[in-house]
Enzyme design. Structure first.
Site, PDB file in Angstrom:
ATOM      1  N   TYR A  85      -5.953   6.520   3.791  1.00  0.00           N
ATOM      2  CA  TYR A  85      -6.052   6.312   2.295  1.00  0.00           C
ATOM      3  C   TYR A  85      -5.696   4.662   3.237  1.00  0.00           C
ATOM      4  CZ  TYR A  85      -5.308   3.005  -1.132  1.00  0.00           C
ATOM      5  OH  TYR A  85      -5.284   1.906  -1.580  1.00  0.00           O
TER       6      TYR A  85
ATOM      7  N   ASP B  11      -8.874   6.704  -2.610  1.00  0.00           N
ATOM      8  CA  ASP B  11      -7.670   6.742  -3.162  1.00  0.00           C
ATOM      9  C   ASP B  11      -8.457   7.651  -4.640  1.00  0.00           C
ATOM     10  OD1 ASP B  11      -9.082   5.095  -4.779  1.00  0.00           O
ATOM     11  OD2 ASP B  11      -7.039   3.888  -5.486  1.00  0.00           O
TER      12      ASP B  11
ATOM     13  N   GLU C  79       0.944  -1.009   0.214  1.00  0.00           N
ATOM     14  CA  GLU C  79       0.198  -0.096   0.069  1.00  0.00           C
ATOM     15  C   GLU C  79       0.553   1.013   0.104  1.00  0.00           C
ATOM     16  OE1 GLU C  79      -2.945   0.024  -0.728  1.00  0.00           O
ATOM     17  OE2 GLU C  79      -3.750  -1.910  -0.749  1.00  0.00           O
TER      18      GLU C  79
END
Length: 383
Positions: free
Chosen positions: A123, A141, A40
């Site tokens: 996020y 996102d 991520e």
DNA sequence: AAAACGGGGTC
DNA sequence: GACCCAGTTTT
């Protein structure tokens, strides 16, 4: 259909579509929260195809929280070389060290705890909580904002923080019971594969029948996004300093300051130069020598022009002239003790170069240089 | 709210 | 050349 039906339709069909069509990505094969976290962070502002090889190398070099926590920072930076936004790498290691020490190496599954880690924003916290722990948290996102803005016709500027907050509330409402991880990934997958920035593939979209943007013919106008400022141009002169005598075959490189642009990365010495003398190689070369002497206390002798190149960051554009140089008298003179040393200089040969992390622009220059040298040695082909 | 912070893919 | 990407932090 009414608003509630539109939402329900979206959640159900998107989730089904994802489960049948999802890409086989390396991090999707893992349930390891640490690996998911690494992916991520790498994926922030970075495309999937770019990340894949980095993800493989990184998780092989640092397979566990403990491994990354105990690794030297230079090795982590080197593993990140070329990915950009290098504070991501330093923040990730710093956060992983905190997880190692404070949480016994277990990535927290609590919203407040994980959000307090360096480099973990709204996020990333949502992505880890939903994907690794299946918690019903939104992960909004750029893909998600594009999809939602089109499907629900949301015309607020997605660059505004308030818009993201609104999207997060909406995204959370849409999560089907017990399917947070798959649903959040489905949203991003749709944005990446179908609901693309330009010319979306509406005809194959699994939720086209509920899409208000499509119905109103607005899919090309959404999302609304304020234009970014263009990068400011900067003129720079770069020194390729080749060693002689005991330093033969080596180059002089320096480490950038601890903070700011390309923090702690290594580079070829270079200096900014004001417009007035830009234009002739002679003036630029002379400028380079003088700048390195006054800024860094490094004396170089005038060299020959080697190449021009350009490198664009999000906010700065470097227009660079590269010169071959020799070091003036002795070695580099760091400033006296007690004084702030903005750069650290070092002679390195081709093999040692492998352990230093360079921004891509300097990798390009050094490769070009090596090619020229090889041509000289083997007797140049062509020209 | 705006700026800093990389680098590359795409049309 | 313009846009944009599985954003976060600092000012």
């Amino acid at each position: 259909m009414n608003a509630e039906e539109q939402k329900h339709y979206f959640s159900i069909h998107l989730l089904d579509w994802y489960r049948a069509n999802k890409r086989d990505l390396p991090w999707r094969r893992s349930k390891n929260p640490y690996h998911i976290w690494v992916s991520e962070v790498m994926l922030q502002q970075t495309r999937v195809d770019t990340v894949i090889p980095y993800f493989h190398r990184f998780t092989e070099l640092f397979p566990t929280v403990e491994a990354l926590a105990e690794a030297p920072e230079e090795e982590v930076l080197k593993a990140w070389e070329g990915l950009g936004y290098y504070s991501r790498a330093r923040n990730l290691q710093s956060a992983v060290r905190e997880v190692h020490e404070r949480y016994g190496g277990v990535v927290p599954s609590d919203k407040a705890e994980i959000s307090s880690l360096k480099g973990v924003g709204p996020y990333t916290s949502g992505a880890i909580l939903s994907i690794a722990y299946n918690k019903p948290e939104p992960a909004v996102d750029g893909n998600v904002m594009r999809v939602l803005s089109r499907y629900f016709v949301i015309e607020e500027d997605i660059m505004k923080p308030a818009t993201r907050v609104k999207m997060e509330r909406l995204a959370q409402e849409l999560i089907p019971e017990g399917a947070a991880g798959d649903f959040n990934q489905a949203l991003m997958e749709l944005g990446a594969m179908v609901c693309t920035p330009r010319s979306p593939y509406c005809l194959t979209c699994p939720v086209r029948l509920g899409c208000a943007g499509r119905e109103q013919g607005m899919e090309d106008k959404l999302p609304v996004k304020k234009k970014a400022k263009p990068p400011r141009p900067e003129l720079r002169v770069v020194a390729l300093i080749e060693g002689v005598g005991e330093h033969a075959g080596k180059w002089l490189i320096r480490q950038r300051p601890q903070e700011g642009l390309l923090a702690r990365m290594w580079e070829l010495p270079h200096a900014a130069w004001p417009e007035p003398v830009w234009g002739t190689d002679e003036n630029s070369a002379a400028a380079l020598c003088e700048a390195l002497l006054t800024e860094d206390n490094v004396r170089v002798t005038l060299g020959k022009w080697f190449m021009d190149t350009e490198h664009t960051f999000s906010h700065i554009q470097w227009n660079m002239k590269v010169f071959r140089c020799r070091l003036g008298d002795e070695a580099a003179h760091p400033r006296g003790a007690g004084e702030w040393i903005p750069f650290r200089y070092r002679w390195v040969g081709p093999e040692e170069l492998e352990s230093y992390a360079f921004p891509n622009v300097f990798v390009r220059i050094m490769k070009a240089w090596q090619e020229v040298q090889e041509e000289r040695e083997t007797g140049s082909p062509g020209n």
